[in-house]
Scaffold this motif. Structure first.
Motif, short mmCIF file in Angstrom:
data_model
loop_
_atom_site.label_atom_id
_atom_site.label_comp_id
_atom_site.label_asym_id
_atom_site.label_seq_id
_atom_site.Cartn_x
_atom_site.Cartn_y
_atom_site.Cartn_z
N THR A 248 0.30 -8.28 -2.34
CA THR A 248 -1.32 -8.46 -2.28
C THR A 248 -2.31 -8.68 -1.23
O THR A 248 -2.00 -8.74 -0.64
CB THR A 248 -0.94 -9.85 -3.35
OG1 THR A 248 -0.55 -10.55 -2.59
CG2 THR A 248 -0.06 -9.93 -4.48
N ARG B 146 -11.22 -5.87 -6.08
CA ARG B 146 -11.44 -6.52 -5.01
C ARG B 146 -12.50 -7.61 -4.78
O ARG B 146 -13.35 -8.80 -4.52
CB ARG B 146 -9.62 -8.00 -5.00
CG ARG B 146 -8.90 -7.78 -5.90
CD ARG B 146 -8.19 -8.24 -5.99
NE ARG B 146 -6.43 -7.91 -6.64
CZ ARG B 146 -5.18 -8.77 -6.79
NH1 ARG B 146 -5.03 -10.05 -5.78
NH2 ARG B 146 -4.66 -8.08 -7.43
N ASP C 271 4.24 -12.43 1.82
CA ASP C 271 4.23 -11.44 1.20
C ASP C 271 5.46 -11.28 1.10
O ASP C 271 6.01 -10.53 0.42
CB ASP C 271 2.89 -10.72 0.37
CG ASP C 271 2.67 -11.00 -0.60
OD1 ASP C 271 2.92 -11.54 -1.83
OD2 ASP C 271 2.54 -9.79 -1.53
N GLU D 282 6.97 -8.49 -7.04
CA GLU D 282 6.11 -8.27 -7.81
C GLU D 282 5.99 -7.10 -6.57
O GLU D 282 5.99 -7.29 -4.67
CB GLU D 282 5.00 -9.55 -7.69
CG GLU D 282 3.50 -9.73 -8.11
CD GLU D 282 2.92 -10.74 -7.67
OE1 GLU D 282 2.00 -10.55 -7.73
OE2 GLU D 282 3.25 -11.40 -7.15
N GLY D 283 4.79 -6.55 -7.29
CA GLY D 283 3.84 -5.40 -6.95
C GLY D 283 4.93 -4.16 -6.82
O GLY D 283 4.52 -2.91 -6.14
#
Length: 248
Positions: free
Chosen positions: A22, A77, A217, A232-233
């Motif tokens: 992330t 973002r 992460d 996740e990802g």
């Protein structure tokens, strides 16, 4: 996190899982962008270079951020965070994105209209085959004379010869580059050595907070795999055949 250097299709064909971390560098890149805008607007680096070379520092008229227009090419973002910082400085914010989110804080325009209106153009689009040389001779010609250009995305998005030509003929008031087409996405020396360019060595994500986020992460993703779950990802879960052979 950017995976443009990964051949996802080849990994998928080999059954190899690809994941992405992330983007913990959102704040650090956006803050650098604001700093580069201020540097270009007020000639900070120009004055510093003169002083360090033993030359007289010559006061020059600057550009005030309040009341100026920021054009964001890409509205992910980082761009959203930079837009918030710009609005806090009293700037008008425009953006161009093929998939604009619903928001009342930003005016979305097509790219030619954005380039024609912005005092500062910040490139934050993803690097894809479609965006290669997005900022070319025609794009720079559409920018307001004396406007500033900043690239915080990837060097492939900018035709560097076109950027140099736009600077040379005075179309642009200056440029700031944290990325370029030199090795490791460094700004190209031919541009970095120009007096009307502020160049930084690809430091957008180099803060302790940002690097710790990326590292942890990755650890969380490895821990998920060790526990038998997809992290996740995950980018290509359906093609990750090697995981199924290992019992996951």
């Amino acid at each position: 996190m950017d995976i443009s250097t990964i051949d996802v299709a080849a990994a998928s064909a080999a059954g190899v899982l690809v994941t992405r971390a992330t983007p913990g560098f959102t704040d650090s890149v956006a803050e650098l962008g604001l700093g580069l805008m201020i540097d270009l607007a007020r000639g900070v680096s120009t004055a510093v270079r003169a002083a360090r070379a033993g030359q007289a520092m010559v006061p020059a008229m600057g550009t005030q951020l309040r009341g100026a227009t920021l054009g964001l090419v890409g509205y992910g973002r980082i761009a959203q965070r930079l837009g918030a910082l710009a609005r806090a400085c009293g700037m008008r914010v425009l953006a161009n994105d093929p998939h604009p989110p619903a928001t009342e804080d930003v005016t979305f325009l097509d790219l030619p209209a954005l380039l024609a209106e912005a005092d500062f153009v910040v490139c934050l689009a993803p690097a894809t085959p479609e965006t290669r040389d997005l900022m070319d001779e025609a794009a720079f010609a559409r920018m307001r004379r004396g406007a500033f250009f900043i690239n915080l995305a990837r060097g492939e998005l900018v035709d560097e010869a076109a950027l140099a030509a736009a600077l040379e003929r005075g179309q642009l008031g200056g440029a700031a580059l944290d990325v370029g087409r030199a090795p490791d996405q460094m700004p190209s020396p031919a541009l970095a050595h120009r007096p009307d360019v502020v160049a930084t060595p690809h430091i957008g994500g180099l803060t302790r907070a940002a690097t710790e986020h990326q590292a942890m992460d990755t650890v969380r993703q490895v821990a998920a795999l060790a526990a038998g779950t997809l992290p996740e990802g995950t980018v290509n879960a359906a093609e990750a055949r090697r995981l199924s052979r290992s019992g996951r």
